[in-house]
Design a protein around this motif. Structure first.
Motif, mmCIF file in Angstrom:
data_model
loop_
_atom_site.group_PDB
_atom_site.id
_atom_site.type_symbol
_atom_site.label_atom_id
_atom_site.label_comp_id
_atom_site.label_asym_id
_atom_site.label_seq_id
_atom_site.Cartn_x
_atom_site.Cartn_y
_atom_site.Cartn_z
ATOM 1 N N ALA A 263 -42.114 36.990 -29.629
ATOM 2 C CA ALA A 263 -40.842 36.585 -30.236
ATOM 3 C C ALA A 263 -41.036 36.291 -31.710
ATOM 4 C CB ALA A 263 -40.305 35.336 -29.544
ATOM 5 N N SER A 264 -40.037 36.664 -32.507
ATOM 6 C CA SER A 264 -40.036 36.349 -33.930
ATOM 7 C C SER A 264 -38.714 35.686 -34.278
ATOM 8 C CB SER A 264 -40.206 37.625 -34.761
ATOM 9 O OG SER A 264 -41.481 38.191 -34.550
ATOM 10 N N THR A 265 -38.798 34.539 -34.919
ATOM 11 C CA THR A 265 -37.595 33.806 -35.294
ATOM 12 C C THR A 265 -37.745 33.311 -36.725
ATOM 13 O OG1 THR A 265 -38.464 31.660 -34.641
ATOM 14 C CG2 THR A 265 -37.443 32.976 -32.911
ATOM 15 N N ALA A 266 -36.848 32.427 -37.121
ATOM 16 C CA ALA A 266 -36.917 31.890 -38.477
ATOM 17 C C ALA A 266 -38.087 30.930 -38.657
ATOM 18 C CB ALA A 266 -35.612 31.184 -38.823
ATOM 19 N N THR A 267 -38.628 30.427 -37.570
ATOM 20 C CA THR A 267 -39.713 29.454 -37.702
ATOM 21 C C THR A 267 -41.093 29.989 -37.355
ATOM 22 O OG1 THR A 267 -39.176 28.638 -35.502
ATOM 23 C CG2 THR A 267 -38.244 27.433 -37.354
ATOM 24 N N SER A 268 -41.164 31.028 -36.541
ATOM 25 C CA SER A 268 -42.468 31.621 -36.265
ATOM 26 C C SER A 268 -42.291 33.058 -35.831
ATOM 27 C CB SER A 268 -43.237 30.830 -35.205
ATOM 28 O OG SER A 268 -42.667 31.015 -33.931
ATOM 29 N N VAL A 269 -43.357 33.834 -35.997
ATOM 30 C CA VAL A 269 -43.297 35.242 -35.610
ATOM 31 C C VAL A 269 -44.435 35.564 -34.651
ATOM 32 C CG1 VAL A 269 -42.179 35.944 -37.767
ATOM 33 C CG2 VAL A 269 -44.678 36.043 -37.584
ATOM 34 N N ARG B 138 -34.012 36.707 -21.730
ATOM 35 C CA ARG B 138 -34.011 35.862 -22.926
ATOM 36 C C ARG B 138 -32.884 36.264 -23.880
ATOM 37 N NH1 ARG B 138 -40.421 35.376 -24.436
ATOM 38 N NH2 ARG B 138 -39.625 34.105 -26.164
ATOM 39 N N ARG B 248 -30.640 35.773 -34.831
ATOM 40 C CA ARG B 248 -31.579 34.657 -34.759
ATOM 41 C C ARG B 248 -33.024 35.074 -34.630
ATOM 42 N NH1 ARG B 248 -28.407 30.828 -30.533
ATOM 43 N NH2 ARG B 248 -30.266 29.539 -30.776
ATOM 44 N N GLY B 249 -33.285 36.373 -34.521
ATOM 45 C CA GLY B 249 -34.661 36.835 -34.425
ATOM 46 C C GLY B 249 -34.766 38.062 -33.564
ATOM 47 N N SER B 250 -35.967 38.337 -33.110
ATOM 48 C CA SER B 250 -36.168 39.521 -32.284
ATOM 49 C C SER B 250 -37.178 39.236 -31.180
ATOM 50 C CB SER B 250 -36.646 40.701 -33.129
ATOM 51 O OG SER B 250 -37.942 40.460 -33.631
ATOM 52 N N LEU B 251 -37.058 40.001 -30.117
ATOM 53 C CA LEU B 251 -38.034 39.972 -29.028
ATOM 54 C C LEU B 251 -38.607 41.365 -28.898
ATOM 55 C CD1 LEU B 251 -35.943 37.834 -26.556
ATOM 56 C CD2 LEU B 251 -38.175 37.188 -27.478
ATOM 57 N N ALA C 235 -33.963 37.257 -39.517
ATOM 58 C CA ALA C 235 -34.247 35.812 -39.444
ATOM 59 C C ALA C 235 -35.700 35.482 -39.746
ATOM 60 C CB ALA C 235 -33.869 35.283 -38.052
ATOM 61 N N SER C 236 -36.612 36.369 -39.350
ATOM 62 C CA SER C 236 -38.031 36.034 -39.487
ATOM 63 C C SER C 236 -38.629 36.520 -40.808
ATOM 64 C CB SER C 236 -38.813 36.606 -38.298
ATOM 65 O OG SER C 236 -38.467 37.946 -38.051
ATOM 66 N N ARG C 272 -47.270 32.729 -35.423
ATOM 67 C CA ARG C 272 -47.629 32.714 -36.833
ATOM 68 C C ARG C 272 -46.438 32.313 -37.687
ATOM 69 N NH1 ARG C 272 -49.278 38.498 -37.868
ATOM 70 N NH2 ARG C 272 -49.585 37.647 -39.935
ATOM 71 N N PRO C 273 -46.703 31.826 -38.894
ATOM 72 C CA PRO C 273 -45.587 31.510 -39.797
ATOM 73 C C PRO C 273 -44.778 32.772 -40.112
ATOM 74 C CG PRO C 273 -47.628 30.479 -40.558
ATOM 75 C CD PRO C 273 -48.002 31.438 -39.459
ATOM 76 N N PRO C 274 -43.521 32.600 -40.536
ATOM 77 C CA PRO C 274 -42.643 33.745 -40.821
ATOM 78 C C PRO C 274 -43.232 34.690 -41.864
ATOM 79 C CG PRO C 274 -41.354 31.746 -40.708
ATOM 80 C CD PRO C 274 -42.794 31.328 -40.651
#
Lengths: 336, 336, 336, 336
Positions: A263-269, B138, B248-251, C235-236, C272-274
């Motif tokens: 998962a990749s989001t605004a806070t972690s990838v 998800r 909001r991100g990706s999976l 987002a990421s 990991r961080p964005p």
């Protein structure tokens, strides 16, 4: 002609005993003939699912004349006597680790094993894990050059109950023993053991004089150094990694994930779900491969099954680590 | 009380038929009752391993009165008639994809299916792959926000023989059809299809007017765009990836490796062994989960099994892609 | 003897103009001679940091006799006239993309450029990104075999303000144009464009008739297919990936992280961080390499700098994508 | 008002001296005032590029009245006297590691440093590496819970020449010293050191009684255990990893790649180019951040610069490791 299936007796029907029962039933080369457990409901629970006759008595099982080989998955204190009883009848044994917590008892059994002429295998199933076995084969083929450093990270998901720790013989004999065997799988000429360990979080360990955090360093005559990093807990799941390092590069075993998703989001990838929970999942394939290899040794074919001597050597290392921990010094070891 | 196992008839004993036989035998909820294949040795080969009676005749199987449900894993041209025959006897059907290569034949069958009142499942097993199912759940739970882009990379390890391509109906009906169903699994309101495809390497495809390289773009009424990237070959193994992207991100679903080992040398680091070879390995778990879900629908329980209508919809998309390829234009689609 | 540094005039002192000023000042091969911006404080802000003379007038800069080459980083509508003015004086030009939003204006300029005999470079800096350049070189060396599929994922971190979209010429001319050039960097014989696009989240795009989500498929005469997947947000972080796929394997460019750190906890592992935020960070090295390459062309040395024709070709593709989007059909393209 | 730039004197113009010169010249907070090297061409080479006056004499530099702070990057045996000379004049010092190979000489200097009242920084630049600093901050914020295990893998790309090893003081004082400081950066209460080391490949090490392969285990009063795994070579590039492990999870620092590209073929997938070659690349950002932090301490602002005491403590650990190696026992340490 296909040989007849090996008829197995199974002694002990706890978690690992049940794993063996499943694998015996699933393989065309093996069949479950007798199951013994003083807790008879455990035994009948297994025979109802996988066939065979149930008994409270290991002696009855061994005397039945219907077992070509026996798996000992009962509590550790029973191992030595059960091995001896099986060997008395000339029955090959696959015994769960450790042989015993007391090296003196193991040594007392040693001549009988040596004289018996039948296979006595030890349940160091990790040798048969596809990843560790692959690294072992590739190191053997020279892919990294001479092995200079082997690093094993081995952390259980959570500490066992205090009641278990009370009788486990301590972290080295109970948990690190698998890593000691892995060390010897790669590095045969270990000559010295240095251990450092502490109790950082587990009150059960503290109560029983055990530790929960340990680093053991093994030195080989060749110059290779093995580092084993243990913890009794691991928040992100069963942590089982290995790196084999030499002049030409390194081979690494990563943890086994539970999913191919990240998962990749605004806070972690690239965040992935936690690792597999514990050994029954992580080493499921190893148990089956271990059985297959032991069957070869029962059949008199060439086999790489760990032996009684491998089981004894791991205990020698565990004892040396314990002594090193107390004496705060490196301890020389010999497997003679 | 535990319900009795569902008695399955299996029609067709090729690679996929055999996968179903294994899963039927392994599940406590199902039992293999009859197996039909005009190539009788195929049928008896299966019944000898997994039980049941063998016959050359699918009719005998359906008329036996001993099958509660039937799996159709025979060649595609037989599917429509076999579904009809099963429904005539009120027997639930799990049919391998595609229903047929000809939408007209599918549409002719449609009223019978609608009127039958028994489950007709379609073998889009990838919906049950743990990784794709996890991403689907998800996304459904809102983890990435509204789904804006779904990207599917789907490449087979090697092109099939020319003889297969001659009768496969072309890449869209034969290979992309799984991806079309995956698209619909995530995005239900597809309204338009645009396809671009070429023949870059496969003489078999060229000979039979097929393509080996294709990109299909699907547009949904919601604005979501699905991109499907196909190739008939992939040097590094079966290439099955997916990315679900939203605000909001990706999976992402990664490829399934064959090992936990990676290698680092002077020329490259973190190199891993190739990916799993093909669908029988990659989707082994999916076939078992598909069967379990279909059993639910046979039992009248709530089930997410893909239906006849799902099978028809995937074919509608395949036809639209083929038309788009010829007309060099986007093609509007409707599933009514 | 070391050649004298090239004296640069810089027209435009926005974000990208400032990047160029830093790189000109940092290189021993270049020096900043004049800076022009109608917003004079922008020009003096640059000259105070990096040297040179400031002016409101691009004409004064070009007429100064003190510039060996000029970088045009002013608003798009000024590009064509400024290129013409520079060429009138025989001054080599490095112009930011796009040349213009109107192909007719570009074509009107075309003969002058062809006749001028001086280099006109286009600011497609991604060609100089170390990762993309590495993949380009390795593909050129045959590492993946014939290129069959090129897949570009290119998503900006966040949509620009509506005011920008109002004058940007739309997503294809403003954002995808970089990806079109990357497509041509790898695949020179593109003959057809198919675009699918929607507005899924950005009210600014909706207001101005633009889209925020787009997939463009390019077909080459060779059979190679390029897929470009765009979104105006991510987002990421800035999402810039590429995969070059052929018969012998694939080469992939991953996103650029901001840290070497990963975290494992009870809920996720290897997080990991964005990714890096946007193009100024991600392509910092590219801008410097672009300048170095352009200097070569100014010096008359062999250079791979993208040319005016490359700038025009990208615009041809953008126009074709726009037409495909409206007509819902594939559009044939030619770069003659 | 912006404070005046700190005027730096630089003593020593080898590889690391030159790195400092570049960073001093690049920062608006610092300026290069004097450069001293007995090899005068080294000094003038630096002043020609970055300004300042060159001299053969460190004394002339210190006596010039034009240096606000001095960086000592000359050979190790000169460090103690140069620190003393600078402190005699009240000039703040940033000294490269180690202070000296002989703890007695360091201890002799200790009272002077304590009494001087001016900053004496030690060049443990890895504390300023963005990745290590990030993990340190996140551990400090409690992200992994109490730190239980810190594992540092630190392998140089290739063994230094035998001539260097002859005077380096051995692997612990020369190479591991950075890792000892990293250990103390995370774990302040180290009480015991156990070292195991061998010579497996490097004839230069063998000739001079040094080792090339070492594992050092540090125990803290808190129970935390630090493991440092060293090798003098690493085929796949500079190997600099770290794992901080606690009850709530772990944070890991990966190696720094040289490219974002990975390759997948028929024989391996996800293979990446080798890691960065050595410390000048890997820690380029650290040197700049180290300088910035030292400037703070010179200005009397709060600073986290490693101090003379940190330099001494690392040497205490190196000595203890050497003693442990000889005595084959754990060695208690104190930093009083």
């Amino acid at each position: 002609m296909t040989p007849s299936p090996i008829r197995f007796g199974l002694i002990g029907t706890g978690r690992i005993g049940q794993v063996h029962a499943v694998n015996i039933a699933a393989s065309p080369d093996t069949t479950l003939s007798w199951v013994a457990d003083p807790f008879i409901a455990g035994a009948t629970g297994v025979t109802e699912r996988f066939g065979g006759r149930a008994t409270e008595s290991a002696d009855e099982l061994l005397a039945s004349g219907e077992v070509d080989a026996v798996i000992i998955a009962s509590p550790t204190p029973t191992h030595v006597d059960l091995i001896a009883a099986a060997l008395d009848r000339g029955i090959p044994v696959l015994c769960e680790k450790p042989i015993d917590l007391d090296l003196a008892r193991v040594d007392a059994l040693r001549p009988l094993v040596a004289a018996s002429g039948v296979p006595v295998g030890l349940g160091f199933n990790r040798r048969f894990d596809p990843a560790f076995a692959e690294v072992h084969a590739r190191v053997g083929a020279g892919e990294v050059g001479e092995l200079e450093q082997l690093t094993i990270i081995s952390r259980d998901p959570a500490a066992p109950p205090a009641s278990y720790i009370a009788v486990s013989g301590g972290i080295f004999r109970d948990m690190t023993i698998h890593d000691f065997d892995m060390a010897r799988f790669f590095v045969s000429d270990i000559v010295e053991v240095s251990a450092t360990a502490t109790t950082t979080f587990d009150d059960g360990a503290r109560e029983h004089g055990d530790v929960d955090t340990a680093v053991t360093v093994l030195r080989a005559a060749s110059g290779a150094i093995v580092t084993i990093i243990n913890s009794r807990h691991s928040a992100s799941g069963y942590d089982q990694r290995l790196e084999a390092f030499g002049a030409r590069g390194s081979l690494q075993v990563a943890n086994a994930g539970t999913s191919l998703v990240s998962a990749s989001t605004a806070t972690s990838v690239e965040a992935r779900p936690p690792y597999q929970d514990f050994f029954l999942e992580r080493y499921a394939a190893s148990y089956a491969a271990e059985l297959a290899e032991f069957v070869k040794s029962v059949r008199g074919e060439a086999s790489t099954s760990p032996t009684f001597e491998d089981g004894r050597a791991a205990l020698v290392l565990a004892d040396a680590a314990q002594r090193s921990l107390v004496e705060r010094a490196a301890v020389a070891v010999s497997f003679d």
